[in-house]
Design a protein around this motif. Structure first.
Motif, mmCIF file in Angstrom:
data_model
loop_
_atom_site.group_PDB
_atom_site.id
_atom_site.type_symbol
_atom_site.label_atom_id
_atom_site.label_comp_id
_atom_site.label_asym_id
_atom_site.label_seq_id
_atom_site.Cartn_x
_atom_site.Cartn_y
_atom_site.Cartn_z
ATOM 1 N N GLN A 145 0.836 -1.195 0.000
ATOM 2 C CA GLN A 145 0.000 0.000 0.000
ATOM 3 C C GLN A 145 0.872 1.248 0.000
ATOM 4 O O GLN A 145 1.937 1.275 0.618
ATOM 5 C CB GLN A 145 -0.940 -0.003 1.202
ATOM 6 C CG GLN A 145 -1.901 -1.193 1.218
ATOM 7 C CD GLN A 145 -3.005 -1.050 2.248
ATOM 8 O OE1 GLN A 145 -4.020 -0.405 2.006
ATOM 9 N NE2 GLN A 145 -2.803 -1.665 3.399
ATOM 10 N N GLU B 29 0.997 5.690 -1.786
ATOM 11 C CA GLU B 29 0.473 6.687 -2.708
ATOM 12 C C GLU B 29 0.819 6.340 -4.160
ATOM 13 O O GLU B 29 1.739 5.572 -4.435
ATOM 14 C CB GLU B 29 1.036 8.076 -2.373
ATOM 15 C CG GLU B 29 0.511 8.653 -1.079
ATOM 16 C CD GLU B 29 1.026 10.066 -0.841
ATOM 17 O OE1 GLU B 29 1.672 10.642 -1.756
ATOM 18 O OE2 GLU B 29 0.789 10.600 0.260
ATOM 19 N N THR B 30 0.078 6.936 -5.072
ATOM 20 C CA THR B 30 0.337 6.765 -6.497
ATOM 21 C C THR B 30 1.766 7.181 -6.828
ATOM 22 O O THR B 30 2.243 8.227 -6.384
ATOM 23 C CB THR B 30 -0.634 7.630 -7.322
ATOM 24 O OG1 THR B 30 -1.966 7.163 -7.089
ATOM 25 C CG2 THR B 30 -0.335 7.538 -8.804
ATOM 26 N N CYS C 299 4.679 5.855 -5.957
ATOM 27 C CA CYS C 299 5.751 5.783 -4.946
ATOM 28 C C CYS C 299 6.670 4.587 -5.145
ATOM 29 O O CYS C 299 7.647 4.427 -4.403
ATOM 30 C CB CYS C 299 5.164 5.791 -3.536
ATOM 31 S SG CYS C 299 4.204 4.323 -3.119
ATOM 32 N N ASP D 177 -3.418 2.217 -3.856
ATOM 33 C CA ASP D 177 -3.138 3.566 -3.366
ATOM 34 C C ASP D 177 -4.323 4.083 -2.542
ATOM 35 O O ASP D 177 -4.379 5.257 -2.194
ATOM 36 C CB ASP D 177 -2.828 4.525 -4.520
ATOM 37 C CG ASP D 177 -3.972 4.631 -5.515
ATOM 38 O OD1 ASP D 177 -5.031 4.015 -5.299
ATOM 39 O OD2 ASP D 177 -3.802 5.337 -6.541
ATOM 40 N N GLN D 178 -5.279 3.191 -2.256
ATOM 41 C CA GLN D 178 -6.418 3.537 -1.422
ATOM 42 C C GLN D 178 -6.426 2.675 -0.172
ATOM 43 O O GLN D 178 -5.864 1.582 -0.146
ATOM 44 C CB GLN D 178 -7.730 3.333 -2.196
ATOM 45 C CG GLN D 178 -7.840 4.166 -3.458
ATOM 46 C CD GLN D 178 -9.178 3.981 -4.132
ATOM 47 O OE1 GLN D 178 -10.231 4.135 -3.520
ATOM 48 N NE2 GLN D 178 -9.152 3.642 -5.423
ATOM 49 N N THR E 134 6.392 7.335 0.849
ATOM 50 C CA THR E 134 6.313 8.377 -0.175
ATOM 51 C C THR E 134 7.698 8.980 -0.379
ATOM 52 O O THR E 134 8.607 8.771 0.436
ATOM 53 C CB THR E 134 5.355 9.496 0.249
ATOM 54 O OG1 THR E 134 5.897 10.154 1.412
ATOM 55 C CG2 THR E 134 3.978 8.939 0.587
ATOM 56 N N PRO F 54 3.828 15.363 -4.991
ATOM 57 C CA PRO F 54 2.548 14.657 -4.813
ATOM 58 C C PRO F 54 2.454 13.420 -5.694
ATOM 59 O O PRO F 54 1.745 12.471 -5.362
ATOM 60 C CB PRO F 54 1.507 15.709 -5.203
ATOM 61 C CG PRO F 54 2.239 16.699 -6.055
ATOM 62 C CD PRO F 54 3.627 16.738 -5.501
ATOM 63 N N ASN G 294 5.106 11.588 -6.413
ATOM 64 C CA ASN G 294 6.182 10.699 -5.971
ATOM 65 C C ASN G 294 7.205 10.389 -7.065
ATOM 66 O O ASN G 294 7.532 11.254 -7.867
ATOM 67 C CB ASN G 294 5.578 9.428 -5.372
ATOM 68 C CG ASN G 294 4.855 9.729 -4.069
ATOM 69 O OD1 ASN G 294 5.471 10.075 -3.080
ATOM 70 N ND2 ASN G 294 3.527 9.609 -4.081
#
Length: 432
Positions: A164, A166-167, A169, A247-248, A276, A316, A318
């Motif tokens: 898991q 963030e987009t 990363c 990413d959720q 991140t 943001p 990454n």
């Protein structure tokens, strides 16, 4: 239509027939294989996005925005066309992952130049893809050390793994590293993007897997409900290894009945949180330098100021955003000269603050840039640029003009030349 392997295939998604046909003829005249669709739904039903080297989409389409394609077709690059654009909406488009945007009606040469640049950059990335996957795990920060320590431990097990983060990363790079850490090098690695995948294609991918296969289910949160049930049944009987990424927050999606709880418990046996880029900012210089080596040989690295600007930026998007930023800088760089802060151009891709666009560079935020710079209704981006420059150039230096517009001085100079806006000779003192 020829499907010769040496010709790049491009998909146009545009609901206005005149524009769609005109663009198709333009691209075909320059030796591209072109397909088209009137909406994202039509494109999804008729084409396999993975067959295309580039997708050109209108921003406003029936039922959806063209930017919705970006996540669906990843990693295929998306160029967005927009009839009228404010500077902020252009920034938003790039933030969402578009490789470029063009205002309509577009100039043919500008369109072709953008297409060639994007395709060239994509080929550089494809050649360097495997090495860049390793680069994503470079660094000596405690955050990345924790990840690299866990790789050999989980690689030795066949338990399901959930990554898991963030987009952008580096979840895909981590999944591949875990797969490669397995002692058996004969295992296949199948990357399935769950966002928008069709049932027949998904079933085919699962059916083709075997005990010597690692199935990487990217964007698992995007998997349609009927396919979640299918995946659950397969996981309970299959001998292949499953690695999923999201990413959720899947636990929250389960509570909202947007993701199957039984599937969540099936895939969340070993859980890894990918940090991140903000959490490992000290790794950025090493990642940046290693990336530049594999993108091209035109520059002699980064200036100290440019490196510091990269470290201080919040990223943001990454690693993906960092790589795209460096790729763009390499394209614009002069051979043999280092890449400076202007070529990095973080002011043009900075995240949009609540009260407007701010330029972020070298760790400082210019508080004078907190007002909105939206173009008045009816003005195209070029019209707004022209009017703003002509109204302010007598009282502002080139640096100040560029800052107010949220672009680099190099971009300001290039747009002046393109639009035929020259400074008066008496204004040279303001050019700093």
């Amino acid at each position: 239509m020829s499907n010769a392997p040496h010709r790049d295939q491009i998909l146009i998604v545009e609901d206005e027939e005149i524009i769609r046909k005109s663009l198709r003829k333009l691209l075909e005249r320059h030796d591209y294989d072109v397909s088209d669709a009137v909406s994202i739904k039509a494109a999804s039903e008729n084409f396999d996005f993975n067959n295309f080297a580039l997708i050109i989409s209108d921003l406003r389409l029936p039922g959806q925005l063209g930017t919705d394609l970006i996540k669906i077709v990843d990693p295929v690059p998306v160029l967005i066309m927009t009839s009228y654009a404010s500077l902020r909406s252009a920034v938003d488009t790039m933030r969402q992952g578009a490789v470029d945007y063009i205002s309509k009606p577009f100039d043919h040469e500008e369109m072709l130049l953008s297409v060639r640049r994007i395709l060239s950059a994509s080929k550089h990335r494809a050649v360097a893809a495997k090495t860049l996957g390793d680069i994503a795990l470079l660094g000596s920060s405690e955050a990345i050390k924790k990840i690299t320590r866990v790789i050999p431990k989980v690689a030795a097990s066949d338990l399901p793994i959930l990554i898991q983060g963030e987009t952008g990363c580096g979840k895909s790079a981590l999944a591949l590293a875990i797969h490669n850490g397995k002692k058996s090098t004969r295992q296949r690695f199948i990357n399935i993007n769950c966002a928008g995948i069709k049932e027949a294609e998904f079933f085919s991918q699962l059916d083709a897997s075997s005990s010597n296969t690692t199935l990487f289910l990217n964007n698992i949160a995007e998997l349609a409900a009927p396919l979640q049930a299918l995946l659950l049944r397969v996981m309970q009987t299959s001998q292949c290894r499953f690695i999923c990424s999201s990413d959720q927050d899947l636990e929250k999606l389960c509570l909202a009945n947007l993701f199957r709880k039984d599937l969540y418990y099936e895939i969340d046996v070993v859980s890894i949180a990918m940090p991140t880029l903000r959490q490992r900012s000290t790794d950025i210089p090493a990642i940046a330098q290693a990336s530049l080596v594999h993108f091209d040989d035109v520059s002699s690295g980064l200036t100290e100021e440019a490196t510091q600007a990269l470290v201080d930026y919040q990223w943001p998007g990454n690693l993906r955003q960092l790589k795209n930023t460096l790729q763009q800088a390499v394209i614009m760089a002069t051979p043999g000269e280092p890449i400076d802060t202007e070529l990095i151009g973080l002011g043009e891709i900075a995240p949009r603050p609540t009260q407007g666009i701010k330029r972020i560079s070298a760790g400082s935020v210019d508080q004078s840039l907190t007002q909105d710079y939206d173009a008045p209704a009816g003005l195209s981006l070029e019209d707004y640029f022209t009017r703003f420059v002509l109204e302010n150039q007598e009282n502002m230096s080139e640096t100040d003009l560029a800052k107010k517009l949220g672009i680099s001085r190099k971009s300001l100079w290039e747009r002046r030349n393109k639009l035929g806006i020259s400074r008066k000779k008496g204004d040279e003192l303001h050019s700093d």
